[in-house]
Design a protein around this motif. Structure first.
Motif, PDB file in Angstrom:
ATOM      1  N   ARG A  16      -8.261 -21.229  23.907  1.00  0.00           N
ATOM      2  CA  ARG A  16      -8.984 -20.045  23.649  1.00  0.00           C
ATOM      3  C   ARG A  16      -7.707 -19.041  23.588  1.00  0.00           C
ATOM      4  O   ARG A  16      -7.811 -17.996  22.914  1.00  0.00           O
ATOM      5  CB  ARG A  16      -9.406 -19.610  25.116  1.00  0.00           C
ATOM      6  CG  ARG A  16     -11.080 -20.471  25.112  1.00  0.00           C
ATOM      7  CD  ARG A  16     -11.807 -19.825  26.160  1.00  0.00           C
ATOM      8  NE  ARG A  16     -11.255 -19.724  27.460  1.00  0.00           N
ATOM      9  CZ  ARG A  16     -11.363 -20.490  28.401  1.00  0.00           C
ATOM     10  NH1 ARG A  16     -11.943 -21.741  28.402  1.00  0.00           N
ATOM     11  NH2 ARG A  16     -11.060 -20.281  29.672  1.00  0.00           N
ATOM     12  N   ILE A  17      -6.558 -18.881  24.319  1.00  0.00           N
ATOM     13  CA  ILE A  17      -5.373 -18.273  24.120  1.00  0.00           C
ATOM     14  C   ILE A  17      -5.092 -18.123  22.737  1.00  0.00           C
ATOM     15  O   ILE A  17      -4.865 -17.135  22.326  1.00  0.00           O
ATOM     16  CB  ILE A  17      -4.257 -18.823  25.017  1.00  0.00           C
ATOM     17  CG1 ILE A  17      -4.776 -18.363  26.711  1.00  0.00           C
ATOM     18  CG2 ILE A  17      -3.030 -18.116  24.934  1.00  0.00           C
ATOM     19  CD1 ILE A  17      -3.700 -19.100  27.723  1.00  0.00           C
ATOM     20  N   VAL A  18      -4.914 -19.570  22.089  1.00  0.00           N
ATOM     21  CA  VAL A  18      -4.272 -19.526  20.845  1.00  0.00           C
ATOM     22  C   VAL A  18      -5.124 -18.932  19.912  1.00  0.00           C
ATOM     23  O   VAL A  18      -4.788 -17.834  19.090  1.00  0.00           O
ATOM     24  CB  VAL A  18      -4.084 -21.186  20.385  1.00  0.00           C
ATOM     25  CG1 VAL A  18      -4.033 -21.109  19.011  1.00  0.00           C
ATOM     26  CG2 VAL A  18      -3.121 -21.543  21.360  1.00  0.00           C
ATOM     27  N   LEU A  19      -6.538 -19.020  20.012  1.00  0.00           N
ATOM     28  CA  LEU A  19      -7.610 -18.598  19.038  1.00  0.00           C
ATOM     29  C   LEU A  19      -7.424 -17.247  19.230  1.00  0.00           C
ATOM     30  O   LEU A  19      -7.570 -16.089  18.134  1.00  0.00           O
ATOM     31  CB  LEU A  19      -8.945 -19.036  19.399  1.00  0.00           C
ATOM     32  CG  LEU A  19      -9.124 -20.450  19.079  1.00  0.00           C
ATOM     33  CD1 LEU A  19     -10.463 -20.975  19.997  1.00  0.00           C
ATOM     34  CD2 LEU A  19      -9.628 -20.619  17.792  1.00  0.00           C
ATOM     35  N   ALA A  20      -7.238 -16.521  20.417  1.00  0.00           N
ATOM     36  CA  ALA A  20      -7.192 -14.981  20.487  1.00  0.00           C
ATOM     37  C   ALA A  20      -5.894 -14.458  20.122  1.00  0.00           C
ATOM     38  O   ALA A  20      -5.972 -13.757  19.501  1.00  0.00           O
ATOM     39  CB  ALA A  20      -7.236 -14.646  22.056  1.00  0.00           C
ATOM     40  N   LEU A  21      -4.804 -15.253  20.229  1.00  0.00           N
ATOM     41  CA  LEU A  21      -3.608 -14.906  19.601  1.00  0.00           C
ATOM     42  C   LEU A  21      -3.614 -14.723  18.188  1.00  0.00           C
ATOM     43  O   LEU A  21      -2.861 -13.643  17.449  1.00  0.00           O
ATOM     44  CB  LEU A  21      -2.349 -15.645  20.071  1.00  0.00           C
ATOM     45  CG  LEU A  21      -1.884 -15.479  21.408  1.00  0.00           C
ATOM     46  CD1 LEU A  21      -0.857 -16.844  21.890  1.00  0.00           C
ATOM     47  CD2 LEU A  21      -1.051 -14.258  21.747  1.00  0.00           C
ATOM     48  N   LYS A  22      -4.121 -15.647  17.446  1.00  0.00           N
ATOM     49  CA  LYS A  22      -4.387 -15.748  16.132  1.00  0.00           C
ATOM     50  C   LYS A  22      -5.422 -14.797  15.677  1.00  0.00           C
ATOM     51  O   LYS A  22      -5.563 -14.756  14.016  1.00  0.00           O
ATOM     52  CB  LYS A  22      -4.467 -17.098  15.609  1.00  0.00           C
ATOM     53  CG  LYS A  22      -3.109 -17.903  16.001  1.00  0.00           C
ATOM     54  CD  LYS A  22      -3.216 -19.560  15.450  1.00  0.00           C
ATOM     55  CE  LYS A  22      -1.791 -20.076  15.780  1.00  0.00           C
ATOM     56  NZ  LYS A  22      -0.653 -19.761  15.032  1.00  0.00           N
ATOM     57  N   GLY A  23      -6.313 -14.227  16.403  1.00  0.00           N
ATOM     58  CA  GLY A  23      -7.372 -13.432  15.955  1.00  0.00           C
ATOM     59  C   GLY A  23      -8.425 -13.952  15.093  1.00  0.00           C
ATOM     60  O   GLY A  23      -9.073 -13.636  14.123  1.00  0.00           O
ATOM     61  N   LEU A 197      -1.369  -9.286  28.738  1.00  0.00           N
ATOM     62  CA  LEU A 197      -1.568  -9.136  27.227  1.00  0.00           C
ATOM     63  C   LEU A 197      -3.040  -9.479  26.783  1.00  0.00           C
ATOM     64  O   LEU A 197      -3.464 -10.260  27.480  1.00  0.00           O
ATOM     65  CB  LEU A 197      -0.660 -10.332  26.450  1.00  0.00           C
ATOM     66  CG  LEU A 197       0.825 -10.135  26.809  1.00  0.00           C
ATOM     67  CD1 LEU A 197       1.666 -11.435  26.152  1.00  0.00           C
ATOM     68  CD2 LEU A 197       1.486  -8.883  26.291  1.00  0.00           C
ATOM     69  N   PRO A 198      -3.338  -8.605  25.669  1.00  0.00           N
ATOM     70  CA  PRO A 198      -4.881  -8.657  25.345  1.00  0.00           C
ATOM     71  C   PRO A 198      -5.485 -10.059  25.176  1.00  0.00           C
ATOM     72  O   PRO A 198      -6.549 -10.414  25.436  1.00  0.00           O
ATOM     73  CB  PRO A 198      -4.850  -8.089  24.286  1.00  0.00           C
ATOM     74  CG  PRO A 198      -3.586  -6.790  24.354  1.00  0.00           C
ATOM     75  CD  PRO A 198      -2.618  -7.833  25.192  1.00  0.00           C
ATOM     76  N   ALA A 199      -4.668 -11.047  24.571  1.00  0.00           N
ATOM     77  CA  ALA A 199      -5.290 -12.517  24.127  1.00  0.00           C
ATOM     78  C   ALA A 199      -5.227 -13.277  25.338  1.00  0.00           C
ATOM     79  O   ALA A 199      -6.281 -14.069  25.526  1.00  0.00           O
ATOM     80  CB  ALA A 199      -4.220 -13.112  23.339  1.00  0.00           C
ATOM     81  N   PHE A 200      -4.382 -12.986  26.224  1.00  0.00           N
ATOM     82  CA  PHE A 200      -4.570 -13.777  27.601  1.00  0.00           C
ATOM     83  C   PHE A 200      -5.874 -13.150  28.388  1.00  0.00           C
ATOM     84  O   PHE A 200      -6.349 -14.300  29.157  1.00  0.00           O
ATOM     85  CB  PHE A 200      -3.263 -13.916  28.215  1.00  0.00           C
ATOM     86  CG  PHE A 200      -2.252 -14.601  27.681  1.00  0.00           C
ATOM     87  CD1 PHE A 200      -2.007 -15.753  28.123  1.00  0.00           C
ATOM     88  CD2 PHE A 200      -1.484 -14.223  26.554  1.00  0.00           C
ATOM     89  CE1 PHE A 200      -0.787 -16.771  27.488  1.00  0.00           C
ATOM     90  CE2 PHE A 200      -0.454 -14.797  25.961  1.00  0.00           C
ATOM     91  CZ  PHE A 200      -0.162 -16.185  26.329  1.00  0.00           C
ATOM     92  N   ILE A 201      -6.026 -11.972  28.608  1.00  0.00           N
ATOM     93  CA  ILE A 201      -7.099 -11.540  29.303  1.00  0.00           C
ATOM     94  C   ILE A 201      -8.301 -11.810  28.248  1.00  0.00           C
ATOM     95  O   ILE A 201      -9.372 -12.314  29.582  1.00  0.00           O
ATOM     96  CB  ILE A 201      -6.940  -9.856  29.166  1.00  0.00           C
ATOM     97  CG1 ILE A 201      -5.509  -9.511  29.682  1.00  0.00           C
ATOM     98  CG2 ILE A 201      -8.337  -9.285  29.591  1.00  0.00           C
ATOM     99  CD1 ILE A 201      -5.650  -7.886  29.754  1.00  0.00           C
ATOM    100  N   ALA A 202      -8.472 -11.924  27.285  1.00  0.00           N
ATOM    101  CA  ALA A 202      -9.770 -12.584  26.539  1.00  0.00           C
ATOM    102  C   ALA A 202     -10.075 -13.774  26.963  1.00  0.00           C
ATOM    103  O   ALA A 202     -11.186 -14.310  26.941  1.00  0.00           O
ATOM    104  CB  ALA A 202      -9.659 -12.011  25.012  1.00  0.00           C
ATOM    105  N   ALA A 203      -8.984 -14.698  26.853  1.00  0.00           N
ATOM    106  CA  ALA A 203      -9.114 -16.072  27.072  1.00  0.00           C
ATOM    107  C   ALA A 203      -9.327 -16.196  28.656  1.00  0.00           C
ATOM    108  O   ALA A 203      -9.722 -17.468  28.803  1.00  0.00           O
ATOM    109  CB  ALA A 203      -8.135 -16.737  26.578  1.00  0.00           C
ATOM    110  N   ALA A 204      -9.128 -15.457  29.359  1.00  0.00           N
ATOM    111  CA  ALA A 204      -9.133 -15.907  31.014  1.00  0.00           C
ATOM    112  C   ALA A 204     -10.579 -16.571  31.206  1.00  0.00           C
ATOM    113  O   ALA A 204     -11.550 -15.781  30.978  1.00  0.00           O
ATOM    114  CB  ALA A 204      -8.524 -14.619  31.729  1.00  0.00           C
TER     115      ALA A 204
END
Length: 214
Positions: A16-23, A197-204
């Protein structure tokens, strides 16, 4: 894309972190591994290991195993690149990531802990001691690897890499299990920075649709 996931599975969390980082947009499909949904026949056809996560790619391919999924995503969507091209940094990132994903996580995941309880009749106190032992062994090594890499806000270099994507979920699970973590200040610094960081927050885990309230 579709991702079969469980909210506090550290392997799912990595992806989930990776998907969020890559948008990358995807549909999240919850698989309650506490209730055994991973053993349904329809799921086993996609993931014979009966684990999460599983990614259905945009061309219809099923990929299980978080590191295989992340490798696919890093090749297909290379911005940001999570395994550096630089030979030295690449080796450092992979060494840290694999120390977590291949040495710490496998002996402390839910199916191992359930086997200890259900089959070997290990007490809750002994199970917690088991978990804490492997966290201490593993994070002590990761802390030394971070020192060798001269870590700061990130495990390696000045940006997010696969190493961070693996460390944050493992640290979160160790916190949840009540492990003593004060001996790993470099790991803690990375965790405190990246989780803002936003991507990590979204994946939490607490932000997932399939979260199960405590």
């Amino acid at each position: 894309m579709k991702l079969f996931t469980f909210f506090n599975s550290s392997a799912s969390y990595r992806v989930r972190i990776v998907l969020a980082l890559k948008g990358i947009d995807y549909d999240a499909l919850g698989v309650n591994i506490r209730n055994g949904e991973q053993f349904r026949e329809d799921y086993l056809r996609r993931n014979p290991m009966a684990v999460v996560p599983t990614l259905i790619t945009d061309n219809g391919q099923d990929i299980g195993q978080s590191l295989a999924i992340i490798d696919y995503l890093d090749r297909r969507y290379p911005a940001p690149l999570l395994v550096p091209d630089d030979e030295r940094q690449r080796a450092q990132v992979l060494e840290i990531a694999l120390a977590i994903a291949c040495d710490i996580h496998p002996v402390n995941n839910m199916r191992v802990l359930r086997y200890l309880s259900d089959e070997l009749k290990v007490s809750d106190a002994e199970k917690k001691r088991w978990y804490a032992h492997w966290i201490e062994q593993g994070l002590s090594a990761v802390e030394r690897l971070l020192e060798q890499a001269d870590s700061g806000d990130y495990c390696v270099g000045g940006r997010v890499t696969l190493a961070d994507c693996c460390l944050i979920p493992q640290w979160a699970n160790a916190k949840r299990m009540g492990c003593e973590l004060s001996a790993y200040p470099r790991c803690q610094r990375v965790y405190q920075h990246c989780t803002g960081l936003p991507a990590f927050i979204a994946a939490a885990p607490e932000h997932q649709a399939d979260v199960i309230p405590v």
